[in-house]
Design a protein around this motif. Sequence first.
Motif, PDB file in Angstrom:
ATOM      1  N   GLU A  52       0.837  -1.184   0.000  1.00 44.58           N
ATOM      2  CA  GLU A  52       0.000   0.000   0.000  1.00 44.58           C
ATOM      3  C   GLU A  52       0.883   1.249   0.000  1.00 44.58           C
ATOM      4  O   GLU A  52       2.071   1.179   0.293  1.00 44.58           O
ATOM      5  CB  GLU A  52      -0.912  -0.009   1.234  1.00 44.58           C
ATOM      6  N   SER A  53       0.275   2.380  -0.309  1.00 40.35           N
ATOM      7  CA  SER A  53       1.026   3.630  -0.263  1.00 40.35           C
ATOM      8  C   SER A  53       1.374   3.956   1.185  1.00 40.35           C
ATOM      9  O   SER A  53       0.496   3.922   2.059  1.00 40.35           O
ATOM     10  CB  SER A  53       0.205   4.773  -0.871  1.00 40.35           C
ATOM     11  N   LEU A  54       2.633   4.279   1.428  1.00 45.74           N
ATOM     12  CA  LEU A  54       3.049   4.632   2.774  1.00 45.74           C
ATOM     13  C   LEU A  54       2.670   6.082   3.077  1.00 45.74           C
ATOM     14  O   LEU A  54       2.672   6.931   2.181  1.00 45.74           O
ATOM     15  CB  LEU A  54       4.560   4.462   2.916  1.00 45.74           C
ATOM     16  N   PRO A  55       2.355   6.395   4.317  1.00 41.98           N
ATOM     17  CA  PRO A  55       2.060   7.788   4.663  1.00 41.98           C
ATOM     18  C   PRO A  55       3.322   8.638   4.564  1.00 41.98           C
ATOM     19  O   PRO A  55       4.436   8.124   4.659  1.00 41.98           O
ATOM     20  CB  PRO A  55       1.580   7.689   6.118  1.00 41.98           C
ATOM     21  N   ASP A  56       3.143   9.931   4.374  1.00 45.78           N
ATOM     22  CA  ASP A  56       4.297  10.825   4.386  1.00 45.78           C
ATOM     23  C   ASP A  56       4.358  11.637   5.671  1.00 45.78           C
ATOM     24  O   ASP A  56       5.292  12.414   5.876  1.00 45.78           O
ATOM     25  CB  ASP A  56       4.313  11.756   3.170  1.00 45.78           C
ATOM     26  N   CYS A  57       3.392  11.413   6.557  1.00 47.85           N
ATOM     27  CA  CYS A  57       3.346  12.142   7.814  1.00 47.85           C
ATOM     28  C   CYS A  57       2.651  11.290   8.869  1.00 47.85           C
ATOM     29  O   CYS A  57       1.614  10.678   8.587  1.00 47.85           O
ATOM     30  CB  CYS A  57       2.596  13.462   7.626  1.00 47.85           C
ATOM     31  N   VAL A  58       3.225  11.241  10.060  1.00 47.17           N
ATOM     32  CA  VAL A  58       2.579  10.591  11.200  1.00 47.17           C
ATOM     33  C   VAL A  58       2.488  11.621  12.314  1.00 47.17           C
ATOM     34  O   VAL A  58       3.479  12.277  12.646  1.00 47.17           O
ATOM     35  CB  VAL A  58       3.364   9.348  11.669  1.00 47.17           C
ATOM     36  N   VAL A  59       1.293  11.767  12.869  1.00 44.97           N
ATOM     37  CA  VAL A  59       1.033  12.753  13.915  1.00 44.97           C
ATOM     38  C   VAL A  59       0.704  12.009  15.203  1.00 44.97           C
ATOM     39  O   VAL A  59      -0.165  11.134  15.213  1.00 44.97           O
ATOM     40  CB  VAL A  59      -0.129  13.684  13.532  1.00 44.97           C
TER      41      VAL A  59
END
Length: 227
Positions: A52-59
Motif C-alpha cells: 500500500e502507499s506509505l504515509p508521508d506524515c505521522v502525527v
Amino acid sequence: MEKLVYALSLQEGKAADALVAELQAEGARHIRINLRDAAVAAGDTLVQSRGESLPDCVVQFWLPSGNPAFRAGIDAALAAASSTMRGWLVSEATIIANDSHPARPGERTPGFAQLAFLTLPDGMGWQDWRAIWRDFHTQVAIETQSNFEYVQNLVVEPLTDTGEDIVAIVEECFPEDALTDPLAFFDAVGDPQKFKANLDRMMDSCARFITPGTIDVFLTSQYDFAD
C-alpha cells in the motif's frame, strides 16, 4: 490523558507547523510530527511496505479523551489536511527515553526516527503475539541496535476503518550514520563479527512475531512541539 496516532498523506502545500497550531487549538498536547522527507531519503533501503502507499506524515499527540465527541475537531483538522488518514488510540511505553539527543521544540531531532506498523500474523493469537513482542523481543531490540529512543505503542482500538489491521506502532531513533551504514545501525561499528551476531539475533527474534511482507517500516524526521 489518552494518546492518539494518525498516519496521513498530507495535502500539497500543507505545512506541519500550521497543522500543529490547528491541533493545539483543539486541545492536542505533546504533539510529535514525523515526516518522510529528503533528510531520510538515503535510508530508503530500510523501507518495508505491504504494497500500500506509505504515509508521508505521522502525527502523535495526547488528548484528555479519545472518545469521538472529544476529538471531532481533531479529526476534522486532520481530514482537511490530508488525502488519506488512518488513526489509532494507543497505550505508550517508553522503553528508551531520548536523553542523549533531546528534542528541541519545533526543531528536527538529530538522527532519524524509524516507524514500524505491525500486524498480527495469521494463525497467532493476540496474547501470544504480545508476549513475544513485548516480553522477549524488547530486550533484543535494546541490545542489538544503536537506538537512542525506543517507544512502543500498543493499539487499544482503531479510530478509522482503514486502521483495523494494525496492532502496534513502534518508533525508534537512530544516529545519522545508521541511515546508510548497517554496522552503525546494529551498534557494531568496526566489528563485523558483532554486526553479524546482532543482525542474526534480531532477524531470529523478528521471525517469531512478524510475517515477512505484512508490516510497514519507514524512516522519518522527528519534530516535537511545545504545548
